[in-house]
Design a protein around this motif. Structure first.
Motif, PDB file in Angstrom:
ATOM      1  N   ALA A   1     -12.990  36.128  11.134  1.00  0.00           N
ATOM      2  CA  ALA A   1     -13.818  35.109  10.564  1.00  0.00           C
ATOM      3  C   ALA A   1     -15.067  35.436  10.182  1.00  0.00           C
ATOM      4  O   ALA A   1     -15.743  35.074   9.391  1.00  0.00           O
ATOM      5  N   ALA A   2     -15.884  36.683  11.120  1.00  0.00           N
ATOM      6  CA  ALA A   2     -17.098  37.225  10.985  1.00  0.00           C
ATOM      7  C   ALA A   2     -16.823  38.503   9.908  1.00  0.00           C
ATOM      8  O   ALA A   2     -17.876  38.578   9.256  1.00  0.00           O
ATOM      9  N   ALA A   3     -15.548  38.735   9.715  1.00  0.00           N
ATOM     10  CA  ALA A   3     -15.631  39.844   8.688  1.00  0.00           C
ATOM     11  C   ALA A   3     -14.919  39.448   7.555  1.00  0.00           C
ATOM     12  O   ALA A   3     -15.239  40.122   6.186  1.00  0.00           O
ATOM     13  N   LYS A   4     -14.020  38.452   7.374  1.00  0.00           N
ATOM     14  CA  LYS A   4     -13.383  38.150   6.311  1.00  0.00           C
ATOM     15  C   LYS A   4     -13.808  36.474   5.764  1.00  0.00           C
ATOM     16  O   LYS A   4     -14.701  35.931   6.387  1.00  0.00           O
ATOM     17  N   ASP A   5     -13.089  36.163   4.954  1.00  0.00           N
ATOM     18  CA  ASP A   5     -13.157  34.735   4.385  1.00  0.00           C
ATOM     19  C   ASP A   5     -12.803  33.641   5.490  1.00  0.00           C
ATOM     20  O   ASP A   5     -11.604  33.822   5.758  1.00  0.00           O
ATOM     21  N   PRO A   6     -13.749  32.810   5.934  1.00  0.00           N
ATOM     22  CA  PRO A   6     -13.522  31.870   7.176  1.00  0.00           C
ATOM     23  C   PRO A   6     -12.452  31.049   6.910  1.00  0.00           C
ATOM     24  O   PRO A   6     -11.885  30.489   7.683  1.00  0.00           O
ATOM     25  N   ILE A   7     -12.382  30.407   5.451  1.00  0.00           N
ATOM     26  CA  ILE A   7     -11.303  29.488   5.059  1.00  0.00           C
ATOM     27  C   ILE A   7     -10.073  30.101   5.054  1.00  0.00           C
ATOM     28  O   ILE A   7      -9.038  29.386   5.525  1.00  0.00           O
ATOM     29  N   GLY A   8      -9.620  31.352   4.665  1.00  0.00           N
ATOM     30  CA  GLY A   8      -8.545  31.948   4.717  1.00  0.00           C
ATOM     31  C   GLY A   8      -8.025  32.249   6.124  1.00  0.00           C
ATOM     32  O   GLY A   8      -6.873  32.024   6.643  1.00  0.00           O
ATOM     33  N   VAL A   9      -9.069  32.415   7.158  1.00  0.00           N
ATOM     34  CA  VAL A   9      -8.761  32.805   8.429  1.00  0.00           C
ATOM     35  C   VAL A   9      -8.375  31.210   9.226  1.00  0.00           C
ATOM     36  O   VAL A   9      -7.442  31.265   9.815  1.00  0.00           O
ATOM     37  N   MET A  10      -9.304  30.153   8.737  1.00  0.00           N
ATOM     38  CA  MET A  10      -8.714  29.154   9.240  1.00  0.00           C
ATOM     39  C   MET A  10      -7.336  28.609   9.142  1.00  0.00           C
ATOM     40  O   MET A  10      -6.617  27.986   9.765  1.00  0.00           O
ATOM     41  N   LEU A  11      -7.207  28.538   7.670  1.00  0.00           N
ATOM     42  CA  LEU A  11      -5.714  28.431   7.108  1.00  0.00           C
ATOM     43  C   LEU A  11      -4.710  29.202   7.894  1.00  0.00           C
ATOM     44  O   LEU A  11      -3.833  28.519   8.233  1.00  0.00           O
ATOM     45  N   GLY A  12      -4.817  30.373   7.725  1.00  0.00           N
ATOM     46  CA  GLY A  12      -3.945  31.295   8.248  1.00  0.00           C
ATOM     47  C   GLY A  12      -3.747  31.092   9.751  1.00  0.00           C
ATOM     48  O   GLY A  12      -2.442  31.224  10.080  1.00  0.00           O
ATOM     49  N   GLY A  13      -4.736  30.970  10.614  1.00  0.00           N
ATOM     50  CA  GLY A  13      -4.612  30.775  12.027  1.00  0.00           C
ATOM     51  C   GLY A  13      -3.967  29.442  12.115  1.00  0.00           C
ATOM     52  O   GLY A  13      -3.044  29.569  13.201  1.00  0.00           O
ATOM     53  N   SER A  14      -4.428  28.478  11.716  1.00  0.00           N
ATOM     54  CA  SER A  14      -3.615  27.195  11.938  1.00  0.00           C
ATOM     55  C   SER A  14      -2.171  27.319  11.488  1.00  0.00           C
ATOM     56  O   SER A  14      -1.393  26.436  12.508  1.00  0.00           O
ATOM     57  N   LEU A  15      -1.904  27.672  10.413  1.00  0.00           N
ATOM     58  CA  LEU A  15      -0.422  27.737  10.154  1.00  0.00           C
ATOM     59  C   LEU A  15       0.323  28.509  11.121  1.00  0.00           C
ATOM     60  O   LEU A  15       1.415  28.302  11.601  1.00  0.00           O
ATOM     61  N   GLY A  16      -0.225  29.813  11.516  1.00  0.00           N
ATOM     62  CA  GLY A  16       0.386  30.618  12.562  1.00  0.00           C
ATOM     63  C   GLY A  16       0.650  29.893  13.690  1.00  0.00           C
ATOM     64  O   GLY A  16       1.937  30.041  14.388  1.00  0.00           O
ATOM     65  N   HIS A  17      -0.148  29.161  14.358  1.00  0.00           N
ATOM     66  CA  HIS A  17      -0.215  28.549  15.500  1.00  0.00           C
ATOM     67  C   HIS A  17       0.808  27.331  15.531  1.00  0.00           C
ATOM     68  O   HIS A  17       1.643  27.195  16.368  1.00  0.00           O
ATOM     69  N   CYS A  18       0.986  26.813  14.467  1.00  0.00           N
ATOM     70  CA  CYS A  18       1.745  25.502  14.279  1.00  0.00           C
ATOM     71  C   CYS A  18       3.370  26.028  14.115  1.00  0.00           C
ATOM     72  O   CYS A  18       4.072  25.345  14.704  1.00  0.00           O
TER      73      CYS A  18
END
Length: 253
Positions: free
Chosen positions: A192-209
């Motif tokens: 999230a510090a190095a890349k787009d935070p929205i993409g990180v949020m969406l990718g992380g949430s989908l991966g965890h789900c």
């Protein structure tokens, strides 16, 4: 059919009218929009793959799998996935705050260093397992989680019909505490510090789900049939690939 002189003149005038300021602004913004989409897509795919590899066979995976064997699967899925999405949001918020405290160049190379550390550590563990002939079966964390759940739930059998809410809260609490300080959380902060935070949020949430759903539906079977050293080695290799990409792309990536 031939066109009259007036019709031709009107068409020529229409063709020669310059674009408006709004149209020019839209044209100028197109490269920025395309770059934003590319950056968001890269952050999304990177985080998604990192989470899937990190969470398969992780402690939170086993918690969801074992709880789902004893309680309502829907409640376990809701509690576990909710805890992981909440943790992802907190991690992304921390990652967004870091560039405000440190220059982007520092956060970028800190993320690369973190990936190198985790990747090297996991690959080293996998190589050690191969040399010793270990890691063919499930992870030792499965037995640890199973034992801790048994000790913490000795009185569950005496309780009749635990409510949906209490099961969801238990799953949320156990998963949140197990995820705190985990390598996937630290990696999410770095991404999230190095890349787009929205993409990180969406990718992380989908991966965890996805991982939580897999754990709830058949995690116990997968946990006992997936080789630990293969999962560890694959995770280490993926972290090293992320680090290599960060070095090649530099701070502009």
């Amino acid at each position: 059919r031939r066109c009259g002189a007036g019709t031709i003149r009107r068409r020529q005038v229409a063709r020669c009218v310059p674009p408006t300021a709004r149209e020019m602004a839209a044209i100028d913004a197109m490269p920025d929009v395309m770059a934003l989409r590319s950056s968001m897509g890269e952050a999304f795919s990177t985080t998604l793959s990192m989470i899937v590899v990190s969470e398969l066979g992780d402690k939170t995976f086993f918690i969801a799998a074992l709880l789902a064997m004893r309680h309502d699967r829907r409640a376990v899925l809701l509690g576990s996935a909710g805890a992981l999405v909440l943790m992802t949001a907190l991690s992304v918020a921390l990652g967004v705050a870091l560039p405000a405290l440190l220059p982007r160049e520092y956060t970028h190379w800190a993320a690369v260093a973190l990936f190198v550390y985790f990747g090297g550590k996991l690959v080293s563990e996998a190589v050690g397992m191969f040399r010793k002939g270990e890691g063919l079966g499930p992870s030792e964390e499965l037995n640890e989680v199973e034992q801790s759940l048994k000790e913490g739930g000795k009185d569950d059998d005496a309780k009749v019909g635990r409510s949906f809410r209490s099961i969801a809260v238990q799953a949320l609490t156990l998963t949140f505490l197990a995820e705190w300080g985990d390598r996937s959380q630290l990696s999410t902060i770095a991404l999230a510090a190095a890349k787009d935070p929205i993409g990180v949020m969406l990718g992380g949430s989908l991966g965890h789900c996805c991982c939580t759903t897999l754990a709830v539906l058949g995690g116990k079977y997968l946990a006992t049939n997936i080789s630990e050293r293969v999962v560890v080695g694959a995770g280490g290799g993926l972290f090293l690939l992320f680090a290599m990409h960060g070095v090649i792309a530099g701070t502009s990536g």
